[in-house]
Design a protein around this motif. Structure first.
Motif, PDB file in Angstrom:
ATOM      1  N   LEU A  80       0.826  -1.200   0.000  1.00  0.00           N
ATOM      2  CA  LEU A  80       0.000   0.000   0.000  1.00  0.00           C
ATOM      3  C   LEU A  80       0.864   1.256   0.000  1.00  0.00           C
ATOM      4  O   LEU A  80       0.539   2.256  -0.639  1.00  0.00           O
ATOM      5  N   GLU A  81       2.000   1.200   0.713  1.00  0.00           N
ATOM      6  CA  GLU A  81       2.914   2.348   0.761  1.00  0.00           C
ATOM      7  C   GLU A  81       3.476   2.648  -0.623  1.00  0.00           C
ATOM      8  O   GLU A  81       3.557   3.807  -1.042  1.00  0.00           O
ATOM      9  N   GLU A  82       3.860   1.596  -1.354  1.00  0.00           N
ATOM     10  CA  GLU A  82       4.421   1.788  -2.692  1.00  0.00           C
ATOM     11  C   GLU A  82       3.367   2.337  -3.647  1.00  0.00           C
ATOM     12  O   GLU A  82       3.668   3.196  -4.488  1.00  0.00           O
ATOM     13  N   GLU A  83       2.146   1.863  -3.539  1.00  0.00           N
ATOM     14  CA  GLU A  83       1.078   2.380  -4.396  1.00  0.00           C
ATOM     15  C   GLU A  83       0.751   3.828  -4.065  1.00  0.00           C
ATOM     16  O   GLU A  83       0.422   4.623  -4.947  1.00  0.00           O
ATOM     17  N   THR A  84       0.827   4.184  -2.797  1.00  0.00           N
ATOM     18  CA  THR A  84       0.567   5.561  -2.386  1.00  0.00           C
ATOM     19  C   THR A  84       1.646   6.490  -2.917  1.00  0.00           C
ATOM     20  O   THR A  84       1.380   7.627  -3.321  1.00  0.00           O
ATOM     21  N   ARG A  85       2.881   5.991  -2.929  1.00  0.00           N
ATOM     22  CA  ARG A  85       4.015   6.800  -3.356  1.00  0.00           C
ATOM     23  C   ARG A  85       4.032   7.030  -4.870  1.00  0.00           C
ATOM     24  O   ARG A  85       4.467   8.067  -5.341  1.00  0.00           O
ATOM     25  N   ASP A  86       3.553   6.058  -5.627  1.00  0.00           N
ATOM     26  CA  ASP A  86       3.595   6.161  -7.085  1.00  0.00           C
ATOM     27  C   ASP A  86       2.215   5.817  -7.644  1.00  0.00           C
ATOM     28  O   ASP A  86       1.816   4.651  -7.684  1.00  0.00           O
ATOM     29  N   GLU A  87       1.501   6.829  -8.089  1.00  0.00           N
ATOM     30  CA  GLU A  87       0.127   6.616  -8.520  1.00  0.00           C
ATOM     31  C   GLU A  87       0.032   5.832  -9.821  1.00  0.00           C
ATOM     32  O   GLU A  87      -1.058   5.415 -10.221  1.00  0.00           O
ATOM     33  N   TYR A  88       1.138   5.595 -10.491  1.00  0.00           N
ATOM     34  CA  TYR A  88       1.140   4.754 -11.691  1.00  0.00           C
ATOM     35  C   TYR A  88       0.428   3.436 -11.407  1.00  0.00           C
ATOM     36  O   TYR A  88      -0.449   2.987 -12.157  1.00  0.00           O
ATOM     37  N   TRP A  89       0.795   2.796 -10.295  1.00  0.00           N
ATOM     38  CA  TRP A  89       0.247   1.483  -9.962  1.00  0.00           C
ATOM     39  C   TRP A  89      -1.225   1.574  -9.577  1.00  0.00           C
ATOM     40  O   TRP A  89      -2.005   0.648  -9.851  1.00  0.00           O
ATOM     41  N   ARG A  90      -1.625   2.663  -8.965  1.00  0.00           N
ATOM     42  CA  ARG A  90      -3.040   2.826  -8.619  1.00  0.00           C
ATOM     43  C   ARG A  90      -3.893   2.946  -9.879  1.00  0.00           C
ATOM     44  O   ARG A  90      -5.012   2.424  -9.954  1.00  0.00           O
TER      45      ARG A  90
END
Length: 337
Positions: free
Chosen positions: A70-80
């Motif tokens: 979740l932290e990585e997705e929050t940091r980089d919205e590409y994955w979201r």
């Protein structure tokens, strides 16, 4: 018989939190520590619950696994955005995606067996792919960072080609081009980070330098803005104004890069040409506006669902790679020659 209120009282959380923690559709929205505590209390009280989604006989049921925290997705919205594409396609095709799995702990591969198809977003190990395919052959990997054509179907973009084109265009006017990016880390079925995988952009940069007799200048980070700012600072302290071109692997990294350049009074677009990737919304609002390569995000997720649906309806024993190409959006930091 135990109730949700009983569990709530003993676990010291709200009944709503208990309901979400015991739901296959909503459990990911509860912190892992809280989720585990609620389930331990429920098990102790003998409360009956199921983490398997309710499946309809007339509806396809897919499971989504993401290797990103979740932290990585929050940091980089590409994955979201990639995940959003998965949900949009599933909704349009009336496909049920009731479960999202994150490999934050060991996963029983048989959990994948009850679904019509599995979609994996991110870099997954070959061993994990083999293990999952043993119980569910309908597997699609989205932006996995590798090219295992013989093992699994892939939905991806053309990062290497885009990087080569960016370097060809920048190389006409810049004599010393540096690169700031990061590595990928394969995730295994037990949730542990496996081997380091070189990102396609880094590999393409190295090859271009070799083919064009250029000295490679590379700084790899852990994909945080702070580290990209520090990397820029290090580059300029070491090479000064010798660097007149810079390729940065993502827009979030470019924010740190531009802060690092400002520290040294280097103006991107004037003193140094700069090209980034993602073309996120803020790129056009930076000063100066950031030249960035648009990468498919929602489109990748959408295509993965359609691809998985095809696998279910038309089984085959060979694999494909579905490529959605990126596009250049030129702005002030690098204008097309």
């Amino acid at each position: 018989m135990a109730t949700i209120k009983d569990i709530s009282k003993l676990a010291h959380v709200s009944p709503g939190t208990v309901s979400r923690a015991l739901s296959p559709e909503k459990s990911e929205y509860v912190a892992k520590q809280t989720r585990d505590k609620v389930r331990q209390v429920a098990d102790k009280l003998g409360y009956k619950y199921s983490l398997e989604p309710k499946q309809s006989k007339n509806q396809l049921n897919f499971v989504l696994m993401t290797t990103l925290s979740l932290e990585e997705e929050t940091r980089d919205e590409y994955w979201r955005f990639v995940r959003r594409g998965v949900y949009e396609a599933a909704n349009s095709r009336h496909i049920n995606i009731a479960r999202v799995i994150r490999p934050d702990k060991s996963i029983d591969p048989h959990r994948f067996a009850g679904y019509d198809a599995v979609i994996i977003v991110g870099t997954i190990s070959k061993a994990a792919i083999k293990t999952i395919k043993a119980v569910n052959p309908n597997l699609v990997v989205v932006d996995g960072g590798s090219y295992d054509h013989d093992q699994v179907d892939i939905v991806d973009t053309n990062l290497a080609e885009l990087t080569t084109r960016a370097l060809d265009e920048m190389g006409r006017i810049s004599k010393s081009i540096a690169f700031i990016g990061g590595n990928r880390h394969e995730v295994d079925i037990d949730g542990k980070s496996g081997v380091t995988v070189e990102d396609a952009r880094t590999g393409a940069y190295k090859k271009w330098c070799q083919d064009n007799n250029r000295t490679p200048i590379i700084k790899l980070t852990n994909w945080t803005t702070k580290q990209s700012m520090d990397a820029t600072d290090t580059l300029l302290n070491q090479y000064g104004h010798k660097i007149d071109g810079l390729i940065v692997a993502s827009d979030p990294l470019s924010i740190g890069v531009m802060k690092g350049l400002a520290k040294h009074n280097v103006v991107p677009g004037k003193d140094l040409k700069l090209i980034s990737y993602d073309d996120l919304e803020f790129a056009s609002y930076l000063t100066p506006s950031l030249t960035s390569i648009w990468l498919p995000k929602v489109e990748l997720g959408y295509a993965a669902v359609l691809h998985a649906e095809t696998l279910v309806n038309f089984p085959r024993n060979w694999h494909t790679r579905n490529i959605i190409p990126g596009k250049f959006h030129y702005r002030k930091t690098f204008q097309k020659p």
